[in-house]
Design an enzyme around this catalytic site. Sequence first.
Site, PDB file in Angstrom:
ATOM      1  N   ARG A 100      47.635 -75.501 -12.874  1.00  0.00           N
ATOM      2  CA  ARG A 100      46.724 -75.413 -11.557  1.00  0.00           C
ATOM      3  C   ARG A 100      45.702 -75.118 -12.135  1.00  0.00           C
ATOM      4  NH1 ARG A 100      48.990 -71.093  -8.051  1.00  0.00           N
ATOM      5  NH2 ARG A 100      48.417 -69.575  -9.145  1.00  0.00           N
ATOM      6  N   THR A 104      40.651 -72.958  -7.914  1.00  0.00           N
ATOM      7  CA  THR A 104      40.963 -73.742  -6.241  1.00  0.00           C
ATOM      8  C   THR A 104      42.668 -73.715  -6.395  1.00  0.00           C
ATOM      9  OG1 THR A 104      41.387 -75.776  -7.712  1.00  0.00           O
ATOM     10  CG2 THR A 104      39.212 -75.868  -6.732  1.00  0.00           C
ATOM     11  N   ASP A 195      51.750 -64.559 -14.509  1.00  0.00           N
ATOM     12  CA  ASP A 195      51.631 -66.117 -14.579  1.00  0.00           C
ATOM     13  C   ASP A 195      53.486 -66.580 -15.717  1.00  0.00           C
ATOM     14  OD1 ASP A 195      51.026 -67.946 -16.581  1.00  0.00           O
ATOM     15  OD2 ASP A 195      49.381 -68.294 -15.468  1.00  0.00           O
ATOM     16  N   ASP A 198      52.322 -68.102 -19.247  1.00  0.00           N
ATOM     17  CA  ASP A 198      51.667 -67.239 -19.954  1.00  0.00           C
ATOM     18  C   ASP A 198      52.572 -66.102 -20.727  1.00  0.00           C
ATOM     19  OD1 ASP A 198      48.994 -68.117 -20.302  1.00  0.00           O
ATOM     20  OD2 ASP A 198      48.234 -66.759 -18.883  1.00  0.00           O
TER      21      ASP A 198
HETATM   22  C1  PRP Z   1      52.123 -72.436 -13.056  1.00  0.00           C
HETATM   23  C2  PRP Z   1      53.657 -72.475 -11.964  1.00  0.00           C
HETATM   24  C3  PRP Z   1      53.755 -73.492 -11.343  1.00  0.00           C
HETATM   25  C4  PRP Z   1      52.374 -73.922  -9.830  1.00  0.00           C
HETATM   26  C5  PRP Z   1      52.715 -73.273  -9.077  1.00  0.00           C
HETATM   27  O1  PRP Z   1      52.046 -73.566 -13.184  1.00  0.00           O
HETATM   28  O2  PRP Z   1      55.290 -72.818 -13.589  1.00  0.00           O
HETATM   29  O3  PRP Z   1      54.262 -75.239 -11.742  1.00  0.00           O
HETATM   30  O4  PRP Z   1      52.174 -72.586 -11.315  1.00  0.00           O
HETATM   31  O5  PRP Z   1      52.290 -72.852  -8.536  1.00  0.00           O
HETATM   32  P1  PRP Z   1      51.678 -73.596  -7.099  1.00  0.00           P
HETATM   33  O6  PRP Z   1      53.057 -73.558  -6.105  1.00  0.00           O
HETATM   34  O7  PRP Z   1      50.594 -72.832  -6.276  1.00  0.00           O
HETATM   35  O8  PRP Z   1      51.108 -74.945  -6.903  1.00  0.00           O
HETATM   36  P2  PRP Z   1      50.992 -73.670 -13.841  1.00  0.00           P
HETATM   37  O9  PRP Z   1      49.781 -74.326 -13.145  1.00  0.00           O
HETATM   38  O10 PRP Z   1      49.996 -72.347 -13.750  1.00  0.00           O
HETATM   39  O11 PRP Z   1      50.652 -74.036 -15.320  1.00  0.00           O
HETATM   40  P3  PRP Z   1      51.528 -73.627 -16.917  1.00  0.00           P
HETATM   41  O12 PRP Z   1      53.260 -73.746 -15.587  1.00  0.00           O
HETATM   42  O13 PRP Z   1      51.650 -74.511 -17.715  1.00  0.00           O
HETATM   43  O14 PRP Z   1      50.948 -72.498 -16.874  1.00  0.00           O
HETATM   44  N1  URA Z   2      52.103 -69.361 -10.556  1.00  0.00           N
HETATM   45  C1  URA Z   2      52.519 -68.589 -11.274  1.00  0.00           C
HETATM   46  O1  URA Z   2      52.556 -68.634 -12.787  1.00  0.00           O
HETATM   47  N2  URA Z   2      52.787 -67.295 -10.683  1.00  0.00           N
HETATM   48  C2  URA Z   2      52.143 -66.912  -9.865  1.00  0.00           C
HETATM   49  O2  URA Z   2      52.561 -65.974  -8.915  1.00  0.00           O
HETATM   50  C3  URA Z   2      51.702 -68.731  -9.266  1.00  0.00           C
HETATM   51  C4  URA Z   2      51.653 -69.315  -9.607  1.00  0.00           C
END
Ligand code: PRP
Ligand code: URA
Length: 204
Positions: A100, A104, A195, A198
Amino acid sequence: MHVLDHPLAGHLLAELRDRQTAPDRFRMICKNLTVLLALEATSHVRTKQIKVETPLCETDGSALDQGLAIVPVLRAGLAMLEPIVQLFPDVAVGYVGLERHEDTAVAHSYYSKLPKLVGRYTLCLDPMLATGGSAVQAIDLIKAHGASPVTMVSVVAAPEGIEKLQDRHPDVDIVTAAVDLCLNDRKYIVPGLGDFGDRLYGTN
Ligand code: PRP
Ligand code: URA
């Protein structure tokens, strides 16, 4: 839409939500919760009757009779991979990388490696279903490789994400441990657990 209804699921989820839970414990709880989610998500896999020789006699048994596949969404979905491979050693594994945008919250795809999924009972693994943008994109890719049926497996889901996914992929079942209240102005799930990536990898 299936929300886990088991005392252990609630117990594990509360510890996962706790801001004090450190990454090593966070990973362990996620594994255990994934086992519960995987059992629910695979409850309709086709089986066949077989004969089994026990040390005493022949008896009826059953065996899985459908190819399974899992597709973790990088990064966070990786936390759900190992426990399912342990349960289903013959499972085929594909990967989708989505991230993400910080401002945005729109996900963009940076990696995809999917096997042939035709006829496979496929689970898309992503612990957070927030806006639903990542799940919709991942399932677009999964369906393009022929998977059927497809189930979305998340740890926590927001109403906004559920609505979007049901609108774009009405045939996809959703299995989750909790449906939370809403998204905040940064599109994080509330109360959520922060997150996930993280917290899993200690990268905040
Ligand atoms: C997070 C999570 C999902 C996404 C969900 O990933 O693991 O993939 O956000 O959000 P959405 O439903 O609004 O699309 P992120 O983009 O933070 O990447 P990461 O897993 O690499 O930290
Ligand atoms: N991705 C995350 O890791 N946590 C949230 O709450 C939303 C998106």
